[in-house]
Scaffold this motif. Sequence first.
Motif, PDB file in Angstrom:
ATOM      1  N   LEU A  15       0.668  -1.256   0.051  1.00 46.03           N
ATOM      2  CA  LEU A  15       0.254   0.750  -0.026  1.00 46.03           C
ATOM      3  C   LEU A  15       0.996   1.101   0.074  1.00 46.03           C
ATOM      4  O   LEU A  15       0.698   2.195  -0.864  1.00 46.03           O
ATOM      5  CB  LEU A  15      -0.561   0.604   1.419  1.00 46.03           C
ATOM      6  N   HIS A  16       2.196   1.562   0.624  1.00 41.55           N
ATOM      7  CA  HIS A  16       2.845   2.656   0.087  1.00 41.55           C
ATOM      8  C   HIS A  16       3.570   2.501  -0.986  1.00 41.55           C
ATOM      9  O   HIS A  16       3.784   3.698  -1.046  1.00 41.55           O
ATOM     10  CB  HIS A  16       4.146   2.335   1.594  1.00 41.55           C
ATOM     11  N   LEU A  17       3.783   1.810  -1.242  1.00 38.89           N
ATOM     12  CA  LEU A  17       4.411   1.874  -3.107  1.00 38.89           C
ATOM     13  C   LEU A  17       3.021   2.309  -3.726  1.00 38.89           C
ATOM     14  O   LEU A  17       3.631   3.144  -4.587  1.00 38.89           O
ATOM     15  CB  LEU A  17       4.724   0.275  -3.402  1.00 38.89           C
ATOM     16  N   LEU A  18       2.136   2.271  -3.908  1.00 36.86           N
ATOM     17  CA  LEU A  18       1.032   1.891  -4.333  1.00 36.86           C
ATOM     18  C   LEU A  18       0.927   3.748  -4.553  1.00 36.86           C
ATOM     19  O   LEU A  18       0.588   4.573  -4.946  1.00 36.86           O
ATOM     20  CB  LEU A  18       0.196   1.159  -4.365  1.00 36.86           C
ATOM     21  N   MET A  19       0.547   4.020  -2.862  1.00 38.79           N
ATOM     22  CA  MET A  19       0.484   5.720  -2.396  1.00 38.79           C
ATOM     23  C   MET A  19       1.441   6.315  -2.995  1.00 38.79           C
ATOM     24  O   MET A  19       0.940   7.824  -3.203  1.00 38.79           O
ATOM     25  CB  MET A  19      -0.049   5.138  -0.834  1.00 38.79           C
ATOM     26  N   ILE A  20       2.759   5.495  -3.320  1.00 39.95           N
ATOM     27  CA  ILE A  20       3.513   6.780  -3.131  1.00 39.95           C
ATOM     28  C   ILE A  20       3.714   7.488  -4.954  1.00 39.95           C
ATOM     29  O   ILE A  20       3.897   8.311  -5.497  1.00 39.95           O
ATOM     30  CB  ILE A  20       5.430   5.776  -3.006  1.00 39.95           C
ATOM     31  N   SER A  21       3.189   6.773  -5.327  1.00 42.98           N
ATOM     32  CA  SER A  21       2.462   6.840  -7.108  1.00 42.98           C
ATOM     33  C   SER A  21       1.372   7.213  -6.769  1.00 42.98           C
ATOM     34  O   SER A  21       1.428   8.170  -7.915  1.00 42.98           O
ATOM     35  CB  SER A  21       3.096   5.146  -7.810  1.00 42.98           C
ATOM     36  N   ASP A  49      -3.696   0.949   8.142  1.00 37.84           N
ATOM     37  CA  ASP A  49      -4.638   1.664   7.436  1.00 37.84           C
ATOM     38  C   ASP A  49      -4.464   3.122   7.173  1.00 37.84           C
ATOM     39  O   ASP A  49      -3.642   4.292   6.818  1.00 37.84           O
ATOM     40  CB  ASP A  49      -5.682   1.584   6.122  1.00 37.84           C
ATOM     41  N   HIS A  50      -5.392   3.680   8.667  1.00 36.82           N
ATOM     42  CA  HIS A  50      -4.303   5.153   9.075  1.00 36.82           C
ATOM     43  C   HIS A  50      -3.036   5.684   9.341  1.00 36.82           C
ATOM     44  O   HIS A  50      -2.906   6.604   8.889  1.00 36.82           O
ATOM     45  CB  HIS A  50      -5.602   4.581  10.557  1.00 36.82           C
ATOM     46  N   TYR A  51      -2.171   4.674   9.775  1.00 37.73           N
ATOM     47  CA  TYR A  51      -1.159   4.304   9.651  1.00 37.73           C
ATOM     48  C   TYR A  51      -0.325   5.010   8.709  1.00 37.73           C
ATOM     49  O   TYR A  51       0.663   5.815   8.311  1.00 37.73           O
ATOM     50  CB  TYR A  51      -0.366   3.972  10.178  1.00 37.73           C
ATOM     51  N   ILE A  52      -0.600   4.201   7.270  1.00 37.37           N
ATOM     52  CA  ILE A  52      -0.064   4.491   5.911  1.00 37.37           C
ATOM     53  C   ILE A  52      -0.228   5.822   5.365  1.00 37.37           C
ATOM     54  O   ILE A  52      -0.129   6.310   5.397  1.00 37.37           O
ATOM     55  CB  ILE A  52      -0.780   3.394   5.261  1.00 37.37           C
ATOM     56  N   VAL A  53      -2.376   6.201   5.130  1.00 37.71           N
ATOM     57  CA  VAL A  53      -2.603   7.589   5.170  1.00 37.71           C
ATOM     58  C   VAL A  53      -1.890   8.743   5.669  1.00 37.71           C
ATOM     59  O   VAL A  53      -1.561   9.580   5.446  1.00 37.71           O
ATOM     60  CB  VAL A  53      -3.942   7.531   5.591  1.00 37.71           C
ATOM     61  N   GLU A  54      -2.277   8.669   6.801  1.00 39.62           N
ATOM     62  CA  GLU A  54      -1.529   9.318   7.877  1.00 39.62           C
ATOM     63  C   GLU A  54       0.281   9.943   7.432  1.00 39.62           C
ATOM     64  O   GLU A  54       0.543  10.877   7.561  1.00 39.62           O
ATOM     65  CB  GLU A  54      -1.680   9.415   9.061  1.00 39.62           C
ATOM     66  N   SER A  55       1.320   8.930   7.300  1.00 38.21           N
ATOM     67  CA  SER A  55       2.230   8.376   7.040  1.00 38.21           C
ATOM     68  C   SER A  55       2.656   9.532   5.848  1.00 38.21           C
ATOM     69  O   SER A  55       3.260  10.213   5.621  1.00 38.21           O
ATOM     70  CB  SER A  55       3.155   7.755   7.031  1.00 38.21           C
ATOM     71  N   TRP A  60      -8.203  -0.116  -3.009  1.00 39.89           N
ATOM     72  CA  TRP A  60      -8.759  -0.797  -2.323  1.00 39.89           C
ATOM     73  C   TRP A  60      -8.024  -1.582  -1.441  1.00 39.89           C
ATOM     74  O   TRP A  60      -6.849  -2.123  -2.210  1.00 39.89           O
ATOM     75  CB  TRP A  60      -9.466  -1.800  -2.716  1.00 39.89           C
ATOM     76  N   ASP A  61      -8.339  -1.752   0.070  1.00 38.54           N
ATOM     77  CA  ASP A  61      -7.814  -2.744   0.236  1.00 38.54           C
ATOM     78  C   ASP A  61      -8.317  -3.744   0.865  1.00 38.54           C
ATOM     79  O   ASP A  61      -9.308  -4.138   1.385  1.00 38.54           O
ATOM     80  CB  ASP A  61      -7.476  -2.142   2.342  1.00 38.54           C
ATOM     81  N   VAL A 106     -10.694  -0.418 -11.602  1.00 43.86           N
ATOM     82  CA  VAL A 106     -10.332   0.012 -10.054  1.00 43.86           C
ATOM     83  C   VAL A 106      -9.224   0.828 -10.555  1.00 43.86           C
ATOM     84  O   VAL A 106      -8.405   0.031 -11.164  1.00 43.86           O
ATOM     85  CB  VAL A 106      -9.903  -1.205  -8.843  1.00 43.86           C
ATOM     86  N   ASP A 107      -8.797   1.841 -10.173  1.00 42.64           N
ATOM     87  CA  ASP A 107      -7.162   2.111 -10.388  1.00 42.64           C
ATOM     88  C   ASP A 107      -6.017   1.264  -9.929  1.00 42.64           C
ATOM     89  O   ASP A 107      -5.068   0.393 -10.149  1.00 42.64           O
ATOM     90  CB  ASP A 107      -6.687   3.727  -9.974  1.00 42.64           C
ATOM     91  N   PHE A 108      -6.253   0.868  -8.680  1.00 40.51           N
ATOM     92  CA  PHE A 108      -4.705  -0.275  -7.852  1.00 40.51           C
ATOM     93  C   PHE A 108      -6.282  -0.695  -6.598  1.00 40.51           C
ATOM     94  O   PHE A 108      -6.478  -0.379  -5.951  1.00 40.51           O
ATOM     95  CB  PHE A 108      -3.629   1.266  -7.254  1.00 40.51           C
ATOM     96  N   ALA A 109      -4.871  -1.805  -6.185  1.00 38.50           N
ATOM     97  CA  ALA A 109      -6.116  -2.641  -4.908  1.00 38.50           C
ATOM     98  C   ALA A 109      -4.100  -3.533  -4.159  1.00 38.50           C
ATOM     99  O   ALA A 109      -3.195  -2.937  -5.149  1.00 38.50           O
ATOM    100  CB  ALA A 109      -6.681  -3.148  -5.515  1.00 38.50           C
ATOM    101  N   ALA A 110      -4.577  -3.602  -3.136  1.00 36.80           N
ATOM    102  CA  ALA A 110      -3.242  -4.634  -2.185  1.00 36.80           C
ATOM    103  C   ALA A 110      -4.122  -5.218  -1.862  1.00 36.80           C
ATOM    104  O   ALA A 110      -5.518  -4.878  -1.245  1.00 36.80           O
ATOM    105  CB  ALA A 110      -2.608  -3.521  -1.668  1.00 36.80           C
ATOM    106  N   TRP A 111      -3.849  -6.549  -1.550  1.00 38.31           N
ATOM    107  CA  TRP A 111      -3.922  -7.592  -0.413  1.00 38.31           C
ATOM    108  C   TRP A 111      -3.087  -8.707   0.019  1.00 38.31           C
ATOM    109  O   TRP A 111      -2.242  -8.491   0.116  1.00 38.31           O
ATOM    110  CB  TRP A 111      -5.343  -8.146  -1.212  1.00 38.31           C
ATOM    111  N   CYS A 112      -3.130  -9.092   1.712  1.00 35.18           N
ATOM    112  CA  CYS A 112      -2.787  -9.953   2.058  1.00 35.18           C
ATOM    113  C   CYS A 112      -3.445 -11.078   1.538  1.00 35.18           C
ATOM    114  O   CYS A 112      -4.131 -11.292   1.640  1.00 35.18           O
ATOM    115  CB  CYS A 112      -2.477 -10.321   3.240  1.00 35.18           C
TER     116      CYS A 112
END
Length: 343
Positions: free
Chosen positions: A22-28, A49-55, A130-131, A148-154
């Motif tokens: 998610l971090h890698l995708l959000m950078i883009s 997800d909150h931590y990722i968005v905040e950072s 989407w997560d 959808v533009d991008f998504a990530a999952w475990c």
Amino acid sequence: MARLVGARLDEVDLMNFLSVNLHLLMISFYRPTETRFKILLEDKAFPSDHYIVESQIKLHNLDPEKSMVLLKPRENEFTLRTDDILKTIEEQGESIAVVLLSGVHYFTGQLFQMETITKAAQKKGCLVGWDLAHAVGNVELKLHDWNVDFAAWCTYKYLNSGAGAIGGIFLHEKHFEINKLTKLNGWWGHRSDTRFLMNNKIDHEVGASAFALSNPSMLLCSCLKASLDIFDEVGIENLRKRSKFLTAYLECLLNRKFNTNNKNESSNIQYITPKNPEERGAQISIRFASKVKKVHSEIEKRGIVCDFREPDVLRFAPAPLYNTFNDVFKLVKILEESFKLIN
């Protein structure tokens, strides 16, 4: 994996772990401007997800308080109404850079209307991610068709690959012009057929694979393959049908045992998962009137594996791949016996 999320083969790759991806995708995809700088997410999204968005917001020297649009349920409700999500997008969409929501909410089990929300947000000029941590292997997904533009999952929840298993990403083909994206590059994102020329000039793989950084673990990939082979054999459509029956059966038994004929107010229950089968995955989350920690302890002693969440919620997930209707029947019986023991 691509079939399971409704994508083209080159739109999907396996790499890293969910938060890293998610971090890698959000950078883009989070490239804030003076007028479009906000990120839309659930008020009670999973903490990571909150931590990722905040950072990510802080990386751009912006204020999370002003840059996060948090979706909250209406008073005395537990889930988000689609109409309210769409209203927020309509009202604030021109200032929202990225919409990042859960496909299925980890706490309530709510299945969001991903296609509808994606379309509405993109109409306002937002990028949509989407997560899918609680959605992949749980519900049917059509990420490519939904645009959808991008998504990530475990892969260690419904995909059964074990804790710490490898993560996955989706990148829609419309974003395949990688040179137009700001991104972090890595060894494994270089085309395999030119990688060993060793000229230190990045030659990106096509599609989602361009986001790869390092060689993935063979052991982690092997665990996932064993699971995906089973999903391919059974089919997510068949699993989803069975899932709806299992959760409906669980709901029916809970209603009979804890509502209609219940004389003990301390064991009354309150659903926080949507009643509509089309608005939930393989999960029912329930609030109990009291002593829920003791109840959780008692049912665990009797072999039931479920999840307690503060302050008073138990999450039950009858997984259609391996749970049976008899398992559901035993769960409710043990739950009823546990209440009698502690009262």
